[in-house]
Design a protein around this motif. Structure first.
Motif, PDB file in Angstrom:
ATOM      1  N   CYS A 190      -6.887   6.108   1.658  1.00 34.59           N
ATOM      2  CA  CYS A 190      -6.313   4.946   1.712  1.00 34.59           C
ATOM      3  C   CYS A 190      -7.778   4.369   1.126  1.00 34.59           C
ATOM      4  O   CYS A 190      -8.801   4.112   1.973  1.00 34.59           O
TER       5      CYS A 190
ATOM      6  N   GLY B 267      -7.360   1.511   0.067  1.00 38.52           N
ATOM      7  CA  GLY B 267      -7.772  -0.140  -0.423  1.00 38.52           C
ATOM      8  C   GLY B 267      -7.192  -0.824  -1.526  1.00 38.52           C
ATOM      9  O   GLY B 267      -7.329  -2.526  -0.760  1.00 38.52           O
TER      10      GLY B 267
ATOM     11  N   GLU C 109       0.355  -1.195   0.194  1.00 36.19           N
ATOM     12  CA  GLU C 109      -0.534  -0.274   0.354  1.00 36.19           C
ATOM     13  C   GLU C 109       0.803   1.028   0.138  1.00 36.19           C
ATOM     14  O   GLU C 109       1.933   1.518   0.804  1.00 36.19           O
TER      15      GLU C 109
ATOM     16  N   GLU D  67      -9.800   0.797   5.246  1.00 36.13           N
ATOM     17  CA  GLU D  67      -9.588  -0.043   4.037  1.00 36.13           C
ATOM     18  C   GLU D  67      -9.960  -1.264   3.932  1.00 36.13           C
ATOM     19  O   GLU D  67     -10.304  -1.974   2.677  1.00 36.13           O
TER      20      GLU D  67
END
Length: 373
Positions: A257, A259, A247, A295
């Motif tokens: 984020c 994921g 990530e 996420e």
């Protein structure tokens, strides 16, 4: 919300041979061995307590999850060794006992048991000499049987990196068995102060965060061999797949984020599964931080066709705190134990972990589900 188009799947390759989990060891804030730990989490017991002397910015004792029986004065590498030693001893007990678990590891050949261990990443309060101390412990426990030894100082996802390495060694024939372990402790005073300054410490002080986590400590260890090896009691589970990802939008970076790294890890693991295989259970290292929940929320949408219920998961940090690099073997323990006791919803369990440094890991295991009377 615009739905992300699903990428077409390439034809599934033949599933690679599984690995057999012959034995498990654990040393956690809720149990001194594997079975007591699994029973405590199943019962919802909480291992949280007030730190003996660390005070947060609200003037309250910091809440932590510590392992009973480990001297509070032990710091750094000495503490990690004190946590890891009981878990290793338990996982290896069958190797050294007559008629023990790993038959191929007991034939007297030197260097035939590999070791892959997850350690905490570099951080304030972390020991600089952890690698040397852990290697010394492995030499003490395994002696001439010790084969290749590799350490992964990457935190939560380190256990999956260790599992992937174990799989490569076993499939390549370099070893007959592998110990995959993880150990971590957030309880050093310098580490606790750093977590509070980073607003990751759960609490109500000016620098605390209601959505932070409870710092924990623990160790877990697995003994693995190629599928088909014998084990006292039949072994615990088969590891069917492992996937790693990375990530780029990290926690506290200010970027959102969605994921992508975790999705990469999950898809790599799920793509090793037979077509149509649906995951029954999920065990993960979500710890109360909104970043991790978001996420997985995005990731779960992308792989929902492979999960029986993406919203139904076990996150044992509410019992033993955030245990960092110790997560993978302990989560596998909970999944396999649930199947043994007849509590699981089916035989297939997805495990996943998310490191602050960007590493992501996933694994799929299979264990027979006992029929409850």
């Amino acid at each position: 919300m615009r739905q992300e188009p699903t990428a077409p799947r390439s034809p599934a390759a033949p599933a690679p041979p599984a690995l057999r989990v012959l034995a498990i060891g654990a040393f956690t804030p809720v149990g001194g061995d594997a079975r007591s730990t699994a029973a405590a989490v199943r019962a919802g017991l909480c291992g949280f307590s007030e730190h003996a002397y660390m005070i947060d910015t609200a003037g309250e004792p910091m809440r932590v999850a510590r392992v009973a029986g480990v001297d509070d004065a032990l710091r750094g590498a000495e503490r990690l060794v004190a946590l890891l030693a009981p878990a290793l001893t338990e996982a290896l007990a069958g190797v050294f006992a007559p008629g023990g678990a790993a038959t191929t590891a007991r034939d007297g050949r030197d260097g035939r048991i590999g070791v892959a261990i997850a350690l905490p990443p570099a951080r304030p309060g972390g020991p600089d000499d952890a690698a040397d101390a852990v290697r010394a412990l492995c030499r003490e426990r395994l002696g001439a049987w010790l084969g290749p030894c590799q350490l992964f100082a990457s935190g939560h996802a380190g256990g999956f990196e260790a599992l992937d390495q174990a799989r490569a060694w076993l499939r390549g024939g370099q070893v007959d068995a592998v110990v995959v372990a993880g150990v971590d402790s957030y309880l050093a005073p310098e580490t606790l102060e750093w977590l509070e300054a980073e607003e990751q410490l759960h609490g109500a002080g000016p620098l605390n965060n209601a959505w932070g986590f409870i710092p924990g400590e623990a160790a877990g260890a697995l003994l693995l061999a190629r599928a088909g090896e014998t084990a006292a009691g039949g072994g615990w589970a088969d590891v069917l797949a492992v996937g790693l990802g990375r990530e780029s939008k990290l926690n506290k970076s200010g970027e959102v984020c969605i994921g992508e790294g975790l999705t990469q890890a999950l898809r790599r693991a799920l793509d090793e599964m037979p077509a149509g295989g649906v995951i029954d259970n999920v065990v993960c290292d979500m710890n109360g931080e909104a970043y991790r929940a978001d996420e997985y929320g995005f990731c779960g949408l992308r792989v929902r066709d492979r999960l029986r219920d993406p919203t139904d998961f076990l996150a044992p940090a509410d019992c033993w705190g955030d245990v960092g690099a110790a997560g993978l073997p302990l989560h596998l323990l909970l999944a396999a134990s649930a199947c043994r006791k007849g509590h699981a919803k089916g035989p297939l369990t997805l495990l996943w972990g998310s490191s602050d440094g960007g590493g992501r890991g996933a694994a799929v295991i299979r264990a027979d589900v006992a029929v409850r009377a």
